[in-house]
Motif scaffolding. Sequence first.
Motif, PDB file in Angstrom:
ATOM      1  N   LEU A 288     -44.320 -38.382 -24.862  1.00 36.83           N
ATOM      2  CA  LEU A 288     -45.215 -37.242 -24.995  1.00 36.83           C
ATOM      3  C   LEU A 288     -46.620 -37.594 -24.532  1.00 36.83           C
ATOM      4  N   VAL A 289     -47.266 -36.638 -23.890  1.00 36.55           N
ATOM      5  CA  VAL A 289     -48.636 -36.812 -23.410  1.00 36.55           C
ATOM      6  C   VAL A 289     -49.360 -35.479 -23.541  1.00 36.55           C
ATOM      7  N   SER A 290     -50.646 -35.500 -23.254  1.00 34.25           N
ATOM      8  CA  SER A 290     -51.419 -34.277 -23.062  1.00 34.25           C
ATOM      9  C   SER A 290     -51.897 -34.246 -21.623  1.00 34.25           C
ATOM     10  N   VAL A 291     -51.895 -33.056 -21.034  1.00 33.61           N
ATOM     11  CA  VAL A 291     -52.296 -32.922 -19.635  1.00 33.61           C
ATOM     12  C   VAL A 291     -53.464 -31.953 -19.551  1.00 33.61           C
ATOM     13  N   PHE A 292     -54.605 -32.475 -19.088  1.00 34.75           N
ATOM     14  CA  PHE A 292     -55.768 -31.621 -18.825  1.00 34.75           C
ATOM     15  C   PHE A 292     -55.670 -31.146 -17.376  1.00 34.75           C
ATOM     16  N   THR A 293     -55.793 -29.849 -17.167  1.00 34.86           N
ATOM     17  CA  THR A 293     -55.665 -29.293 -15.818  1.00 34.86           C
ATOM     18  C   THR A 293     -56.912 -28.485 -15.463  1.00 34.86           C
ATOM     19  N   TYR A 294     -57.275 -28.565 -14.205  1.00 33.11           N
ATOM     20  CA  TYR A 294     -58.405 -27.786 -13.678  1.00 33.11           C
ATOM     21  C   TYR A 294     -57.973 -27.178 -12.347  1.00 33.11           C
ATOM     22  N   ASP A 295     -58.009 -25.877 -12.268  1.00 38.00           N
ATOM     23  CA  ASP A 295     -57.649 -25.177 -11.035  1.00 38.00           C
ATOM     24  C   ASP A 295     -58.888 -25.006 -10.156  1.00 38.00           C
ATOM     25  N   ILE A 296     -58.804 -25.500  -8.934  1.00 41.61           N
ATOM     26  CA  ILE A 296     -59.936 -25.412  -8.000  1.00 41.61           C
ATOM     27  C   ILE A 296     -59.950 -24.022  -7.366  1.00 41.61           C
ATOM     28  N   ARG A 297     -61.078 -23.326  -7.563  1.00 43.36           N
ATOM     29  CA  ARG A 297     -61.207 -21.966  -7.044  1.00 43.36           C
ATOM     30  C   ARG A 297     -62.474 -21.878  -6.198  1.00 43.36           C
ATOM     31  N   PRO A 298     -62.496 -20.976  -5.247  1.00 48.28           N
ATOM     32  CA  PRO A 298     -63.715 -20.807  -4.439  1.00 48.28           C
ATOM     33  C   PRO A 298     -64.823 -20.146  -5.269  1.00 48.28           C
ATOM     34  N   GLY A 299     -66.071 -20.463  -4.923  1.00 49.98           N
ATOM     35  CA  GLY A 299     -67.210 -19.827  -5.589  1.00 49.98           C
ATOM     36  C   GLY A 299     -67.723 -20.556  -6.808  1.00 49.98           C
TER      37      GLY A 299
ATOM     38  N   ASN B 170     -62.812 -44.917 -28.950  1.00 45.55           N
ATOM     39  CA  ASN B 170     -63.219 -43.596 -29.441  1.00 45.55           C
ATOM     40  C   ASN B 170     -63.506 -42.606 -28.322  1.00 45.55           C
ATOM     41  N   ILE B 171     -63.111 -42.962 -27.101  1.00 49.51           N
ATOM     42  CA  ILE B 171     -63.220 -42.064 -25.950  1.00 49.51           C
ATOM     43  C   ILE B 171     -61.811 -41.825 -25.411  1.00 49.51           C
ATOM     44  N   LEU B 172     -61.562 -40.624 -24.896  1.00 48.69           N
ATOM     45  CA  LEU B 172     -60.236 -40.293 -24.374  1.00 48.69           C
ATOM     46  C   LEU B 172     -59.699 -41.423 -23.496  1.00 48.69           C
ATOM     47  N   SER B 173     -58.464 -41.824 -23.770  1.00 46.19           N
ATOM     48  CA  SER B 173     -57.863 -42.910 -22.995  1.00 46.19           C
ATOM     49  C   SER B 173     -57.086 -42.330 -21.818  1.00 46.19           C
ATOM     50  N   TYR B 174     -57.439 -42.764 -20.642  1.00 50.78           N
ATOM     51  CA  TYR B 174     -56.823 -42.289 -19.397  1.00 50.78           C
ATOM     52  C   TYR B 174     -55.458 -42.941 -19.211  1.00 50.78           C
TER      53      TYR B 174
ATOM     54  N   LEU C  95     -52.852 -35.200 -27.704  1.00 52.03           N
ATOM     55  CA  LEU C  95     -54.093 -34.825 -28.388  1.00 52.03           C
ATOM     56  C   LEU C  95     -54.080 -33.356 -28.776  1.00 52.03           C
ATOM     57  N   THR C  96     -54.960 -33.022 -29.710  1.00 56.58           N
ATOM     58  CA  THR C  96     -55.215 -31.640 -30.102  1.00 56.58           C
ATOM     59  C   THR C  96     -56.721 -31.448 -30.117  1.00 56.58           C
ATOM     60  N   THR C  97     -57.192 -30.283 -29.714  1.00 51.75           N
ATOM     61  CA  THR C  97     -58.629 -30.034 -29.803  1.00 51.75           C
ATOM     62  C   THR C  97     -59.046 -30.041 -31.271  1.00 51.75           C
ATOM     63  N   LEU C  98     -60.263 -30.475 -31.547  1.00 50.37           N
ATOM     64  CA  LEU C  98     -60.742 -30.555 -32.927  1.00 50.37           C
ATOM     65  C   LEU C  98     -60.708 -29.195 -33.613  1.00 50.37           C
TER      66      LEU C  98
ATOM     67  N   SER D 249     -65.534 -30.653 -27.156  1.00 49.54           N
ATOM     68  CA  SER D 249     -65.427 -31.908 -26.414  1.00 49.54           C
ATOM     69  C   SER D 249     -64.850 -33.032 -27.272  1.00 49.54           C
ATOM     70  N   VAL D 250     -64.375 -32.692 -28.468  1.00 45.28           N
ATOM     71  CA  VAL D 250     -63.785 -33.687 -29.373  1.00 45.28           C
ATOM     72  C   VAL D 250     -62.306 -33.359 -29.556  1.00 45.28           C
ATOM     73  N   PHE D 251     -61.470 -34.383 -29.510  1.00 42.02           N
ATOM     74  CA  PHE D 251     -60.025 -34.223 -29.604  1.00 42.02           C
ATOM     75  C   PHE D 251     -59.476 -35.158 -30.680  1.00 42.02           C
ATOM     76  N   VAL D 252     -58.306 -34.821 -31.213  1.00 38.68           N
ATOM     77  CA  VAL D 252     -57.712 -35.563 -32.327  1.00 38.68           C
ATOM     78  C   VAL D 252     -56.314 -36.021 -31.918  1.00 38.68           C
ATOM     79  N   ASP D 253     -56.018 -37.306 -32.137  1.00 39.46           N
ATOM     80  CA  ASP D 253     -54.671 -37.801 -31.819  1.00 39.46           C
ATOM     81  C   ASP D 253     -53.751 -37.631 -33.029  1.00 39.46           C
ATOM     82  N   ARG D 254     -52.526 -38.081 -32.925  1.00 34.52           N
ATOM     83  CA  ARG D 254     -51.534 -37.822 -33.975  1.00 34.52           C
ATOM     84  C   ARG D 254     -51.825 -38.589 -35.260  1.00 34.52           C
ATOM     85  N   ALA D 255     -52.649 -39.624 -35.203  1.00 35.68           N
ATOM     86  CA  ALA D 255     -53.039 -40.358 -36.413  1.00 35.68           C
ATOM     87  C   ALA D 255     -54.288 -39.778 -37.061  1.00 35.68           C
TER      88      ALA D 255
END
Length: 657
Positions: A40-51, A73-77, A94-97, A144-150
Motif C-alpha cells: 500500500l502507498v499514497s499517490v500525490f497527483t498533479y494534472d498539468i493544465r495550460p494557464g 518528520n517530512i514526507l518520505s519519497y 498517509l491521510t491528510t490531518l 500540508s500535514v499528513f498522518v501515517d498509519r501509526a
Amino acid sequence: MWFWSRDPARDFPYEVTGEREELPGGWGIQKGKRRAGGDLVSVFTYDIRPGVDEQTQAAKSALKRIKTLRHPNILSYVDGLETDKCLYVVTEPLTTLGTYIKSRSDSGGISELEISWGLHQIVKALSFLVNDGNLIHNNVYMSSVFVDRAGEWKLGGLDYMYPAGSEDSAPRKGPELEKYNPPEKSDRSKTSKEKWSADVWCLGCLIWEVFNGPLLRTNSLRSLGKIPKSLVPHYCELVGANPKIRPNPARFLQNCRAPGGFFCNSFVETNLFLEEIQIKDPAERQTFFEQLSENLDSFPEDFCRHKILPQLLTAFEFGSAGAVILTPLFKIGKFLTADEYQQKIIPIIVKMFSSTDRAMRIRLLQQMENFIQYLNEPTVNAQIFPHVVHGFMDTNPAIREQTVKSMLLLAPKLNENNLNVELMKHFARLQARDDQGPIRCNTTVCLGKIASYLNPATRQRVLISAFSRATKDPFSPSRAAGVLGFAATHNFYSMNDCAGKILPVLCGVTMDPEKSVRDQAFKAIRSFLDKLESVSEDPAQLAELEKDVHAASTSPGVVGGWAGWAVTGVSSLTSKFIRTSAAGGQQDVAPAQAAASGPSVSPATAPAEASKPAVPPANLSSPSHYEPEEEDNEVDENTLDRWDDEDWGSLEVRSHI
C-alpha cells in the motif's frame, strides 16, 4: 516511431485505487498500491493544465524537494514520475490531518496526547529545515500535514519552499493561502525579522486549526478557543505581531518540553525513547518496557499496533528484553485481527515457550488466557505442550502450580495421546508425590474441570482412583477437592460404580477431622443416594442417568466453575519468584516463604489443614538453586505410602520421582 509516443504513465509500477482528495495548489492525494506485491502507498497527483504555469512550476519544485529531503518528520519519497500531462509522487500510506481528525470524532476525538506528539514532530521538521537546511517552508498549515498509519505526523506541502534570504525568489501562493501570511507580508514597514518568523507564524495557524477547525480569516487567531492553557503562552509568542521576537522552532520546542509544558507528558517521552532505543543501554530498555504497560491504556490504538509492537518484537528477537515484554505485548495483541496475531505474535510465543528463562515461562503460563484462542491444535500439541510439561517437574513450586492451572486452557486443544496419556501421567505423579499440598489440591481441581475432555476409557480408569486418593491426602483442602470432584463429575459414573466404589469412599470421609470436609461429604452422599433411589424407584431412568458415562469428549459445561482454584498458597510464590528472577540470577523462592504467610484457601472448597507432618528438608538441584525448609504442606514418603493405595490405571511414573 511508436516507441517514442508511448505514455510513460502506463509503465508506472503503481496502481491508483482510491478516490481523489483535493489539496491546495492543484494537488490531489489517492490511495494506491504497488502492482508487484500489492504494498500500500499514497499517490500525490498533479494534472498539468495550460494557464497555470506558475502553479505548475511550484508543483515541479515540490517534486524536486521531496526527492532530496530526508527527515523522519517530512514526507518520505518512495517513487515519482514527471510527464507532460501530470506529476506523480508516491509516499508511504498517509491521510491528510484534517481527514484524520474527522475520522477520530466518532471515537471521542483526537486526544491532547496525540496532538502534543504530532505538533512536536512538525516543530522538529521546521527546526531541521530552518536551522540545518537553511530553508523556509513557507506553507505550514492543516492541509500540508499528513498522518501515517501509526499516527505519526509528517510535514508536506513543499511547493513554496525557498532558501533563507531569498524571499523574492519564492513561488507566489494562491489567494486561498493568503490568510496564513504573517502581518509583515502586507506591511512592508516591518522589515526587521528572523528567517524563521514566517514559518513559526504559520505554525501558530496550524495549532489554532488543530484545536478550533479551519481558519477562515486571520483575525480569528486572536481568539484562543480550545487551545490548552499549557500551550497558550507559547502559542501567543508564535502569532505575535512583532516578527523579531517570534521564537526559533528549536527554542519553542524546548519551552514546551519544560515541566508542565504541553510537550511534557508520558506519550512524548515514550516516543522520544523509542526513537533512540537502539542506543540505550540494556538496563534503560528493561526499565522502559517494565513501565510501558501502565501507559498503553491511554495511548492510541494505531500507535500501539504500528509503532510500539514492532519495537517489542525487535527487542525480543535481537535484544535481551525477555519476559518483561510479555505484558505490553499481550495488551497490544488485543488490538490485532486474528490473522495479524497469527503472523506477528504467535511465532514469538512459540519461541518463548522453548526458552529456559524461568521468569518468561511463568509469565507465559500466567497470561495464557490472553492468547490461547489464537493457538491452533497442531501448534499446541507439537510446539507448546512438549515445553509446558517440563513445568510439572520443575523444582520451583510456583512454576509447577502455574503449569497445572494452564492445563485448564490447553486441555481442549490437546490431542488424544497428550491429554489422555501424557497429561494423566504427570497429574498422577503430582497428586501422589508433590511435596506441596496446594499443588496436589489444585491438580485434583484441574482434573475435575477437564474431565469432560477425557475420552470415556480414561475417565473410567482415572477419575474414581484420583478422587479417592485425594480424600486420603494429609492436606485438608485436597480432601475437600476430592469430595467435590466426585460431585462435579457425577454424570460420568455408572450406578454400579456409584454404589460399590464411590459411596464407600465418601462414607469414610464423614469421619474427617475437618467439619467443612465432612459437610461436603454428606452433601455428595445425599446427591449420589438420590440418583440410586431414583433408579430403584424407576429402573427406566437408568439409561438417562448413565448417558454420559460412555459419551465422547465434550466441552465442560457442568464442571466449568465447580470449585475455582481451591488453594492459592503457592500463588504467593509466583510474584516473588518473578521479582527475584528479574532482579538477578534467576534465583528460586523456597516454599517456606509461602508457608510463612499460610495458604490462601477458597472458603467453599478448602478447609483448614488437618495434619502437618514434619520432614527433614530436601535439597533439590536445578538450574536455579532451591532448598526447601521445613514446611506445613510437606508429606514424607511413609505418609504417602499410607494413602497412595490406588493408582490411575498404572499411569503413574515412579521411576522419575
